[in-house]
Motif scaffolding. Structure first.
Motif, mmCIF file in Angstrom:
data_model
loop_
_atom_site.group_PDB
_atom_site.id
_atom_site.type_symbol
_atom_site.label_atom_id
_atom_site.label_comp_id
_atom_site.label_asym_id
_atom_site.label_seq_id
_atom_site.Cartn_x
_atom_site.Cartn_y
_atom_site.Cartn_z
ATOM 1 N N GLY A 26 0.990 -1.087 0.102
ATOM 2 C CA GLY A 26 0.367 0.095 0.166
ATOM 3 C C GLY A 26 0.835 1.026 -0.368
ATOM 4 N N VAL A 27 0.393 2.359 1.121
ATOM 5 C CA VAL A 27 1.017 3.452 0.689
ATOM 6 C C VAL A 27 1.413 3.857 2.611
ATOM 7 N N GLU A 28 2.400 4.867 2.275
ATOM 8 C CA GLU A 28 2.541 5.210 3.499
ATOM 9 C C GLU A 28 2.156 7.092 3.515
ATOM 10 N N ILE A 29 2.826 7.258 5.048
ATOM 11 C CA ILE A 29 2.337 8.843 5.029
ATOM 12 C C ILE A 29 3.524 9.892 6.130
ATOM 13 N N ALA A 30 3.501 10.562 5.505
ATOM 14 C CA ALA A 30 4.764 11.305 6.301
ATOM 15 C C ALA A 30 4.153 12.093 6.415
ATOM 16 N N LEU A 31 4.654 12.064 8.870
ATOM 17 C CA LEU A 31 4.548 13.167 9.774
ATOM 18 C C LEU A 31 6.107 13.693 9.523
ATOM 19 N N ALA A 50 -3.014 4.308 9.118
ATOM 20 C CA ALA A 50 -4.003 3.544 10.072
ATOM 21 C C ALA A 50 -2.838 4.371 11.800
ATOM 22 N N THR A 51 -1.336 3.573 11.332
ATOM 23 C CA THR A 51 -0.184 3.795 12.399
ATOM 24 C C THR A 51 0.071 5.695 12.235
ATOM 25 N N ARG A 62 -2.597 8.047 11.614
ATOM 26 C CA ARG A 62 -3.492 8.902 12.563
ATOM 27 C C ARG A 62 -3.208 8.914 13.987
ATOM 28 N N LEU A 63 -2.543 7.375 14.513
ATOM 29 C CA LEU A 63 -2.490 7.194 16.024
ATOM 30 C C LEU A 63 -1.008 8.138 16.315
ATOM 31 N N ARG A 64 -0.251 8.396 15.651
ATOM 32 C CA ARG A 64 1.292 9.026 16.059
ATOM 33 C C ARG A 64 0.389 10.412 16.201
ATOM 34 N N LEU A 65 0.227 11.227 15.178
ATOM 35 C CA LEU A 65 -0.344 12.550 15.530
ATOM 36 C C LEU A 65 -0.966 12.786 16.762
#
Length: 150
Positions: free
Chosen positions: A32-37, A122-123, A125-128
């Protein structure tokens, strides 16, 4: 107060205007994809890349510039997602967000952003750190193995 929708009426003269992205890339592992934080040491928080507009700059240009400055990533803006409003040090702030695909670049730590994390949605979202950022991720188009749904 946080609002995911712009309010009616004129904007206050002391309004802080900012723009940011839900920056994504295809997972190197093919999952899938990864989101940058980004981690900002000044606040010890994890957030989406964003920042204030420069004089004469439009929101979309600011979103691309701030994403590059904070993550080192060139990006292609996709769908505009949502606008959030809240107060910072007593001043109203508006932040417009876009989905953005990372298309190249490298992260270099700075005083403003010392770490970047590429995480599954999902990860992320939790880390924000801030609850006000979660509706921005929720507004992103479905992010499957091929990126945002068309």
């Amino acid at each position: 107060m946080t609002s995911a929708h712009p309010g009616p009426g004129p904007e206050p003269h002391d309004l802080v205007r900012a723009a940011g992205t839900v920056l994504w890339r295809r997972s190197a592992a093919g999952r899938g994809v990864e989101i940058a934080l980004v981690h900002r040491p000044r606040y010890d928080d994890w957030s989406l890349p964003k920042g204030k507009l420069k004089r004469g700059e439009d929101f979309a240009a600011a979103a691309r510039r701030e994403t590059w400055e904070e993550t080192g990533m060139e990006c292609v803006l996709g769908q505009e997602l949502t606008t959030i409003r809240y107060r910072v040090e007593g001043r109203p702030k508006v932040v417009r967000y876009w989905a953005a695909e990372a298309v190249g670049g490298d992260f270099t730590p700075s005083r403003e952003v010392d770490r970047i994390a590429w995480l599954p949605l999902a990860t992320a979202r939790l880390r924000l750190t801030h609850d006000r950022d979660r509706p921005v991720l929720d507004a992103a188009p479905p992010l499957g193995p091929e990126g945002p749904a068309a």
